[in-house]
Design an enzyme around this catalytic site. Sequence first.
Site, PDB file in Angstrom:
ATOM      1  N   ARG A 116     -14.991 -59.860 -13.759  1.00 24.31           N
ATOM      2  CA  ARG A 116     -13.983 -60.574 -12.964  1.00 24.31           C
ATOM      3  C   ARG A 116     -14.609 -61.811 -12.310  1.00 24.31           C
ATOM      4  O   ARG A 116     -15.658 -61.715 -11.661  1.00 24.31           O
ATOM      5  CB  ARG A 116     -13.437 -59.634 -11.885  1.00 24.31           C
ATOM      6  CG  ARG A 116     -12.586 -60.285 -10.846  1.00 24.31           C
ATOM      7  CD  ARG A 116     -11.226 -60.672 -11.378  1.00 24.31           C
ATOM      8  NE  ARG A 116     -10.406 -61.278 -10.338  1.00 24.31           N
ATOM      9  CZ  ARG A 116      -9.219 -61.808 -10.577  1.00 24.31           C
ATOM     10  NH1 ARG A 116      -8.711 -61.827 -11.803  1.00 24.31           N
ATOM     11  NH2 ARG A 116      -8.518 -62.338  -9.583  1.00 24.31           N
ATOM     12  N   GLU A 129      -3.962 -18.714   3.726  1.00 24.70           N
ATOM     13  CA  GLU A 129      -2.591 -18.278   4.042  1.00 24.70           C
ATOM     14  C   GLU A 129      -1.982 -19.327   4.979  1.00 24.70           C
ATOM     15  O   GLU A 129      -2.714 -20.181   5.513  1.00 24.70           O
ATOM     16  CB  GLU A 129      -2.629 -16.908   4.739  1.00 24.70           C
ATOM     17  CG  GLU A 129      -3.199 -15.814   3.849  1.00 24.70           C
ATOM     18  CD  GLU A 129      -3.146 -14.427   4.493  1.00 24.70           C
ATOM     19  OE1 GLU A 129      -2.643 -14.304   5.637  1.00 24.70           O
ATOM     20  OE2 GLU A 129      -3.611 -13.478   3.840  1.00 24.70           O
ATOM     21  N   GLN A 189     -22.658 -62.169  -2.822  1.00 28.31           N
ATOM     22  CA  GLN A 189     -23.510 -61.238  -2.082  1.00 28.31           C
ATOM     23  C   GLN A 189     -22.710 -60.099  -1.424  1.00 28.31           C
ATOM     24  O   GLN A 189     -23.164 -58.960  -1.361  1.00 28.31           O
ATOM     25  CB  GLN A 189     -24.292 -62.004  -1.017  1.00 28.31           C
ATOM     26  CG  GLN A 189     -25.455 -61.215  -0.463  1.00 28.31           C
ATOM     27  CD  GLN A 189     -26.276 -62.040   0.499  1.00 28.31           C
ATOM     28  OE1 GLN A 189     -25.747 -62.700   1.396  1.00 28.31           O
ATOM     29  NE2 GLN A 189     -27.578 -62.020   0.317  1.00 28.31           N
ATOM     30  N   GLY A 243      -6.478 -56.519  -5.891  1.00 25.47           N
ATOM     31  CA  GLY A 243      -5.108 -56.068  -6.193  1.00 25.47           C
ATOM     32  C   GLY A 243      -5.053 -55.150  -7.399  1.00 25.47           C
ATOM     33  O   GLY A 243      -4.245 -54.213  -7.452  1.00 25.47           O
ATOM     34  N   GLU A 272     -12.165 -25.834   0.131  1.00 30.12           N
ATOM     35  CA  GLU A 272     -13.401 -25.037   0.245  1.00 30.12           C
ATOM     36  C   GLU A 272     -14.145 -25.338   1.553  1.00 30.12           C
ATOM     37  O   GLU A 272     -15.373 -25.333   1.615  1.00 30.12           O
ATOM     38  CB  GLU A 272     -14.273 -25.187  -1.003  1.00 30.12           C
ATOM     39  CG  GLU A 272     -13.496 -24.678  -2.230  1.00 30.12           C
ATOM     40  CD  GLU A 272     -14.319 -24.278  -3.411  1.00 30.12           C
ATOM     41  OE1 GLU A 272     -15.508 -23.985  -3.239  1.00 30.12           O
ATOM     42  OE2 GLU A 272     -13.761 -24.250  -4.514  1.00 30.12           O
ATOM     43  N   ARG A 309     -19.075 -24.488  -2.739  1.00 26.73           N
ATOM     44  CA  ARG A 309     -19.287 -25.810  -2.120  1.00 26.73           C
ATOM     45  C   ARG A 309     -20.277 -26.653  -2.929  1.00 26.73           C
ATOM     46  O   ARG A 309     -20.218 -27.885  -2.887  1.00 26.73           O
ATOM     47  CB  ARG A 309     -19.713 -25.618  -0.663  1.00 26.73           C
ATOM     48  CG  ARG A 309     -18.527 -25.130   0.167  1.00 26.73           C
ATOM     49  CD  ARG A 309     -18.854 -24.573   1.524  1.00 26.73           C
ATOM     50  NE  ARG A 309     -17.626 -24.032   2.128  1.00 26.73           N
ATOM     51  CZ  ARG A 309     -17.588 -23.228   3.184  1.00 26.73           C
ATOM     52  NH1 ARG A 309     -18.710 -22.869   3.767  1.00 26.73           N
ATOM     53  NH2 ARG A 309     -16.432 -22.786   3.654  1.00 26.73           N
ATOM     54  N   GLY A 327      -6.232 -21.187   7.305  1.00 32.76           N
ATOM     55  CA  GLY A 327      -6.865 -22.214   6.469  1.00 32.76           C
ATOM     56  C   GLY A 327      -8.339 -22.254   6.840  1.00 32.76           C
ATOM     57  O   GLY A 327      -9.140 -21.454   6.353  1.00 32.76           O
ATOM     58  N   SER A 328      -8.692 -23.175   7.755  1.00 30.24           N
ATOM     59  CA  SER A 328     -10.069 -23.186   8.269  1.00 30.24           C
ATOM     60  C   SER A 328     -10.399 -21.857   8.946  1.00 30.24           C
ATOM     61  O   SER A 328     -11.510 -21.340   8.840  1.00 30.24           O
ATOM     62  CB  SER A 328     -10.238 -24.322   9.290  1.00 30.24           C
ATOM     63  OG  SER A 328     -10.145 -25.567   8.650  1.00 30.24           O
TER      64      SER A 328
HETATM   65  N1  CAA Z   1     -22.256 -15.601   4.170  1.00 27.28           N
HETATM   66  C1  CAA Z   1     -22.089 -14.311   4.585  1.00 27.28           C
HETATM   67  N2  CAA Z   1     -21.405 -13.988   5.695  1.00 27.28           N
HETATM   68  C2  CAA Z   1     -20.902 -14.990   6.426  1.00 27.28           C
HETATM   69  C3  CAA Z   1     -21.040 -16.344   6.065  1.00 27.28           C
HETATM   70  C4  CAA Z   1     -21.765 -16.626   4.901  1.00 27.28           C
HETATM   71  N3  CAA Z   1     -21.934 -17.878   4.492  1.00 27.28           N
HETATM   72  N4  CAA Z   1     -20.419 -17.095   6.979  1.00 27.28           N
HETATM   73  C5  CAA Z   1     -19.899 -16.256   7.894  1.00 27.28           C
HETATM   74  N5  CAA Z   1     -20.199 -14.989   7.536  1.00 27.28           N
HETATM   75  C6  CAA Z   1     -19.845 -13.775   8.277  1.00 27.28           C
HETATM   76  C7  CAA Z   1     -20.439 -13.776   9.671  1.00 27.28           C
HETATM   77  O1  CAA Z   1     -21.754 -13.259   9.681  1.00 27.28           O
HETATM   78  C8  CAA Z   1     -19.489 -12.892  10.423  1.00 27.28           C
HETATM   79  O2  CAA Z   1     -19.763 -11.550  10.151  1.00 27.28           O
HETATM   80  P1  CAA Z   1     -20.222 -10.569  11.356  1.00 27.28           P
HETATM   81  O3  CAA Z   1     -19.073 -10.554  12.318  1.00 27.28           O
HETATM   82  O4  CAA Z   1     -20.460  -9.265  10.678  1.00 27.28           O
HETATM   83  O5  CAA Z   1     -21.460 -11.168  11.949  1.00 27.28           O
HETATM   84  C9  CAA Z   1     -18.153 -13.177   9.759  1.00 27.28           C
HETATM   85  O6  CAA Z   1     -18.448 -13.767   8.486  1.00 27.28           O
HETATM   86  C10 CAA Z   1     -17.275 -14.138  10.530  1.00 27.28           C
HETATM   87  O7  CAA Z   1     -18.041 -15.300  10.745  1.00 27.28           O
HETATM   88  P2  CAA Z   1     -17.939 -16.077  12.131  1.00 27.28           P
HETATM   89  O8  CAA Z   1     -18.062 -15.155  13.266  1.00 27.28           O
HETATM   90  O9  CAA Z   1     -18.881 -17.218  12.032  1.00 27.28           O
HETATM   91  O10 CAA Z   1     -16.408 -16.546  12.046  1.00 27.28           O
HETATM   92  P3  CAA Z   1     -15.740 -17.876  12.495  1.00 27.28           P
HETATM   93  O11 CAA Z   1     -14.279 -17.660  12.421  1.00 27.28           O
HETATM   94  O12 CAA Z   1     -16.316 -18.398  13.784  1.00 27.28           O
HETATM   95  O13 CAA Z   1     -16.196 -18.932  11.353  1.00 27.28           O
HETATM   96  C11 CAA Z   1     -15.793 -19.942   9.218  1.00 27.28           C
HETATM   97  C12 CAA Z   1     -15.937 -18.667  10.013  1.00 27.28           C
HETATM   98  C13 CAA Z   1     -17.182 -20.459   8.896  1.00 27.28           C
HETATM   99  C14 CAA Z   1     -15.035 -21.014  10.008  1.00 27.28           C
HETATM  100  C15 CAA Z   1     -15.029 -19.538   7.964  1.00 27.28           C
HETATM  101  O14 CAA Z   1     -13.747 -19.025   8.329  1.00 27.28           O
HETATM  102  C16 CAA Z   1     -14.852 -20.653   6.991  1.00 27.28           C
HETATM  103  O15 CAA Z   1     -15.728 -20.924   6.190  1.00 27.28           O
HETATM  104  N6  CAA Z   1     -13.671 -21.307   7.014  1.00 27.28           N
HETATM  105  C17 CAA Z   1     -13.303 -22.233   5.974  1.00 27.28           C
HETATM  106  C18 CAA Z   1     -12.516 -21.506   4.945  1.00 27.28           C
HETATM  107  C19 CAA Z   1     -12.578 -22.148   3.610  1.00 27.28           C
HETATM  108  O16 CAA Z   1     -13.584 -22.704   3.197  1.00 27.28           O
HETATM  109  N7  CAA Z   1     -11.467 -22.010   2.900  1.00 27.28           N
HETATM  110  C20 CAA Z   1     -11.421 -22.480   1.580  1.00 27.28           C
HETATM  111  C21 CAA Z   1     -10.251 -21.871   0.903  1.00 27.28           C
HETATM  112  S1  CAA Z   1     -10.546 -21.565  -0.744  1.00 27.28           S
HETATM  113  C22 CAA Z   1     -10.189 -22.993  -1.557  1.00 27.28           C
HETATM  114  O17 CAA Z   1     -10.148 -24.068  -1.050  1.00 27.28           O
HETATM  115  C23 CAA Z   1     -10.096 -22.661  -2.964  1.00 27.28           C
HETATM  116  C24 CAA Z   1      -9.557 -23.552  -3.935  1.00 27.28           C
HETATM  117  O18 CAA Z   1      -8.669 -23.110  -4.669  1.00 27.28           O
HETATM  118  C25 CAA Z   1     -10.232 -24.844  -4.229  1.00 27.28           C
END
Ligand code: CAA
Length: 382
Positions: free
Chosen positions: A268, A127, A279, A340, A363, A243, A131-132
């Site tokens: 080339r 959204e 090298q 180029g 991702e 991933r 993002g991250s």
């Molecule tokens: N599997 C299962 N659960 C997981 C997990 C995993 N791999 N990673 C985290 N969780 C759970 C945690 O256990 C936690 O749950 P609890 O509170 O119950 O313990 C919950 O998720 C939140 O995790 P964190 O407390 O670690 O949260 P955070 O905010 O500190 O970190 C993050 C989370 C890893 C940064 C995550 O937000 C993330 O991966 N961000 C990146 C988002 C992303 O990859 N977006 C891609 C968009 S999709 C896209 O690009 C699609 C496209 O069209 C190509």
Amino acid sequence: MKLELTDEQQMIQAMAREFAESEIAPIAGEIDREARYPHETIKRMGELGLMGIFIPEKWGGAGADTVSYALALVEIARACGSHAVVMSVNNSLFCDPIYKFGDDTQREKFLRPVASGHEKGCFALTEPQAGSDATNQETLAVRDGEHYVVNGRKLFVTSGREASVAMVFCQTDRAKGHHGISALLIEKGTPGFLVSKLEDKLGIRASDTAELVFEDCRVPVANRLGEEGMGFTIAMKALDGGRIGIAAQALGLASGACDRAIAYARQRKSFGVPIAQHQMVQWMLADMTTAIEGARLLVLRAAALKDAGQPYGTASAMAKLFASEIAMKVTTDAVQVHGGYGFIKEYEVERYFRDAKITQIYEGTSQIQKLVIARAVLGERA
Ligand code: CAA
């Protein structure tokens, strides 16, 4: 540790390579220039079983393993990054979570048509403010009898225009934070579901990346994947697998660019000899191919762990981090080897260079992969 591929894995790899070289490579430059979605070749990928490759045949997939998926994706990406991202999202971010978390009715209705390639799915998590920071979801789904009423906006959704159904992550209970996020399957044509914008991108230009808007969109409760509040776990688990797909895409892009650099260096001439005899060029080619082989091992290891039913989240983050970083380096060097000519469209390496950039971002950025890996290393997550 066994490094040989099985007969079936080799067969799938060869099939994907033959298809990519004969049907995708000839159009890859043109669809990039025109930012044109390749309907015909994506349809052919469905017919070849590539759009739901590791989903059991019972649900419309090809019933292969994750290693075969990665091998096939590398081959597709060697020809075209746009085809590769469509394949990766369809398999990993849409089909896999429905297979794992859906009930049989949902598998029949949503998984079978997408895994068989007749339709496409998309994954709507990002959204404007999330993002991250993916837990920071604002799209709201309010329960009203046997429906949810959804309001919100999703960005950067791969296949957002082409997909017939979107997996949309929404807050069903804001007070619970990320434990209040749920995953809803929302079909195109549902009133209040709009594709509001298509992005004009640096790379992967033939894939569609859309903004989706939901305005009082009524979605049956039966379309919820898993329990209420399970959405964030579903998203994270989907991304663990996604991933691997993006790492394979990055590896394929690096490999395609490197092939072209080697071919160019052989023909080339400068200072009276092919530049491959200098090298400094040899060093670049040696570094490029070594990086590619390193990435290949990480990608296949993550895929093999998933197939073995072992934890693979950290391995897939490592594969994605390494493969996307080397893809950017290798494609940059492939442009450099071309001098180029690398900077003009005729020689294709500039397309690989542009396509590679997004693999470090979507991702989960490289910085997020490092965060995931560091937390695992520090024992904060398995
Ligand atoms: N599997 C299962 N659960 C997981 C997990 C995993 N791999 N990673 C985290 N969780 C759970 C945690 O256990 C936690 O749950 P609890 O509170 O119950 O313990 C919950 O998720 C939140 O995790 P964190 O407390 O670690 O949260 P955070 O905010 O500190 O970190 C993050 C989370 C890893 C940064 C995550 O937000 C993330 O991966 N961000 C990146 C988002 C992303 O990859 N977006 C891609 C968009 S999709 C896209 O690009 C699609 C496209 O069209 C190509």
